[in-house]
Design a protein around this motif. Structure first.
Motif, PDB file in Angstrom:
ATOM      1  N   ASP A   1       0.830  -1.220   0.000  1.00 30.11           N
ATOM      2  CA  ASP A   1       0.000   0.000   0.000  1.00 30.11           C
ATOM      3  C   ASP A   1       0.861   1.265   0.000  1.00 30.11           C
TER       4      ASP A   1
ATOM      5  N   GLN B   1      -6.857  -7.426   8.872  1.00 28.68           N
ATOM      6  CA  GLN B   1      -5.593  -7.491   8.117  1.00 28.68           C
ATOM      7  C   GLN B   1      -4.433  -7.572   9.082  1.00 28.68           C
TER       8      GLN B   1
ATOM      9  N   HIS C   1      -0.094  -6.367   9.013  1.00 20.10           N
ATOM     10  CA  HIS C   1       0.930  -5.636   8.248  1.00 20.10           C
ATOM     11  C   HIS C   1       2.186  -5.509   9.107  1.00 20.10           C
TER      12      HIS C   1
ATOM     13  N   HIS D   1       6.027  -3.337  10.128  1.00 21.58           N
ATOM     14  CA  HIS D   1       6.880  -2.137  10.202  1.00 21.58           C
ATOM     15  C   HIS D   1       8.315  -2.645  10.336  1.00 21.58           C
TER      16      HIS D   1
ATOM     17  N   HIS E   1       1.580  -6.188  13.040  1.00 18.24           N
ATOM     18  CA  HIS E   1       0.317  -5.742  13.642  1.00 18.24           C
ATOM     19  C   HIS E   1      -0.855  -6.508  13.051  1.00 18.24           C
TER      20      HIS E   1
ATOM     21  N   LEU F   1      -3.756   4.943  16.011  1.00 18.02           N
ATOM     22  CA  LEU F   1      -3.114   4.424  14.799  1.00 18.02           C
ATOM     23  C   LEU F   1      -1.714   5.020  14.759  1.00 18.02           C
ATOM     24  N   THR F   2      -0.774   4.293  14.174  1.00 16.73           N
ATOM     25  CA  THR F   2       0.592   4.816  14.102  1.00 16.73           C
ATOM     26  C   THR F   2       0.859   5.513  12.772  1.00 16.73           C
ATOM     27  N   THR F   3      -0.151   5.582  11.913  1.00 19.03           N
ATOM     28  CA  THR F   3      -0.027   6.318  10.649  1.00 19.03           C
ATOM     29  C   THR F   3      -1.154   7.341  10.586  1.00 19.03           C
TER      30      THR F   3
HETATM   31  C1  SG7 Z   1      -0.647   0.686   7.570  1.00 21.02           C
HETATM   32  O1  SG7 Z   1      -0.873   0.969   8.973  1.00 21.02           O
HETATM   33  C2  SG7 Z   1      -1.842   0.010   6.947  1.00 21.02           C
HETATM   34  C3  SG7 Z   1      -3.161   0.711   7.319  1.00 21.02           C
HETATM   35  C4  SG7 Z   1      -3.259   0.884   8.831  1.00 21.02           C
HETATM   36  C5  SG7 Z   1      -2.064   1.670   9.300  1.00 21.02           C
HETATM   37  O2  SG7 Z   1      -0.383   1.845   6.837  1.00 21.02           O
HETATM   38  O3  SG7 Z   1      -1.877  -1.319   7.418  1.00 21.02           O
HETATM   39  O4  SG7 Z   1      -4.245  -0.082   6.922  1.00 21.02           O
HETATM   40  C6  SG7 Z   1      -5.086   0.265   5.918  1.00 21.02           C
HETATM   41  C7  SG7 Z   1      -5.117   1.671   5.418  1.00 21.02           C
HETATM   42  O5  SG7 Z   1      -5.778  -0.608   5.500  1.00 21.02           O
HETATM   43  O6  SG7 Z   1      -4.450   1.610   9.165  1.00 21.02           O
HETATM   44  C8  SG7 Z   1      -6.738   1.796   9.852  1.00 21.02           C
HETATM   45  C9  SG7 Z   1      -5.533   0.953   9.643  1.00 21.02           C
HETATM   46  O7  SG7 Z   1      -5.548  -0.237   9.914  1.00 21.02           O
HETATM   47  C10 SG7 Z   1      -2.076   1.943  10.821  1.00 21.02           C
HETATM   48  O8  SG7 Z   1      -2.241   0.764  11.537  1.00 21.02           O
HETATM   49  S1  SG7 Z   1      -1.492   0.578  12.886  1.00 21.02           S
HETATM   50  O9  SG7 Z   1      -1.850   1.661  13.773  1.00 21.02           O
HETATM   51  O10 SG7 Z   1      -1.862  -0.738  13.342  1.00 21.02           O
HETATM   52  N1  SG7 Z   1       0.069   0.653  12.630  1.00 21.02           N
END
Ligand code: SG7
Ligand code: ZN
Length: 228
Positions: A28, A55, A57, A59, A82, A163-165
């Motif tokens: 993404d 989902q 993902h 870092h 996460h 959220l961290t983003t």
């Molecule tokens: C990543 O971290 C993506 C985002 C996610 C964000 O950029 O996984 O996911 C999306 C846009 O689908 O944002 C709302 C969300 O899950 C922040 O997630 S986090 O705080 O767990 N690091």
């Protein structure tokens, strides 16, 4: 940090089973995201409700620098995974962001050893297929539990955060597990070298690195720790 005996192990529903359908891995531009179908949910452990898994993902840092988002006693791990779960009463993630406990994110530190983590191979093998932003790859579902630590899942930290983003919404009940997941140096190197966030970066072979948020003050928040 305050110990809290009432923080029991979370109930991870559907994590042992192989889910039907297919999962989608996507670059993404900020991370590599594995979108999972319905069928998994988390509850218990003091969470205010049942949360459906949406989902997971990652870092990461660079080839020689660590990139976890949380630190423990100042120690930053090489990577962090996460698992994002949405409170089941909400229709979608954007609605959940208006609820201070709308999301429950499970954070797992990832540490590095010499041996490959074969379970992690389900994801790391497909990274080259999502090198560029917007690319997706189908992944055959596997038991989510196979990625997680085999022991000490009763040991975790809990706090109310964001959220961290961007938009960094204050909507997350964080559960950060104490015991890390282990992957190999070469599996880590796949993340730090094979993922690109823009076409210009890809042409210049400048991979996406250090996609972690810097540390913020706890600002009066209480961090709880489960007993054990
Ligand atoms: C990543 O971290 C993506 C985002 C996610 C964000 O950029 O996984 O996911 C999306 C846009 O689908 O944002 C709302 C969300 O899950 C922040 O997630 S986090 O705080 O767990 N690091
Ligand atoms: Zn994250």
């Amino acid at each position: 940090m305050i110990r809290n005996d009432s923080l029991q192990p979370l109930h991870l529903e559907g994590f042992e089973e192989v889910q039907t359908g297919h999962w989608t891995l996507e670059n993404d531009g900020h991370s590599v995201v594995l979108r999972v179908g319905s069928g998994m949910a988390v509850s218990g452990g003091g969470l205010p409700g049942t949360y459906h898994t949406v989902q997971l993902h990652f870092h990461w840092g660079g080839p020689a620098s660590n990139g976890s988002e949380h630190t423990v006693d100042g120690h930053r791990y090489p990577m962090e995974m996460h698992i994002v779960n949405m409170k089941s009463i909400h229709p979608n993630v954007s609605a959940a962001l208006d609820d201070p406990t709308g999301l429950a994110v499970l954070g797992f530190f990832i540490d590095v050893v010499y041996a490959d983590n074969l379970h992690f191979g389900h994801i790391s093998q497909k990274l080259s297929s999502v090198a560029h932003k917007g690319q997706t790859a189908k992944i055959k579902p596997f038991p989510m539990m196979s990625l997680l630590p085999k022991h000490n899942m009763s040991q975790y930290y809990r706090y109310q955060g964001s959220l961290t983003t961007p938009p960094c919404s204050q909507a997350v009940v964080w559960t950060v597990y104490e015991v890390p997941i282990y992957i190999s140096w070469s599996q880590l190197a796949q993340f730090t070298s094979q993922i690109f966030s823009t076409e210009e970066d890809a042409e210049q072979v400048t991979p996406l690195q250090n996609n972690f948020r810097h540390i913020h003050p706890s600002s009066g928040r209480t961090v709880l720790a489960s007993r054990d």
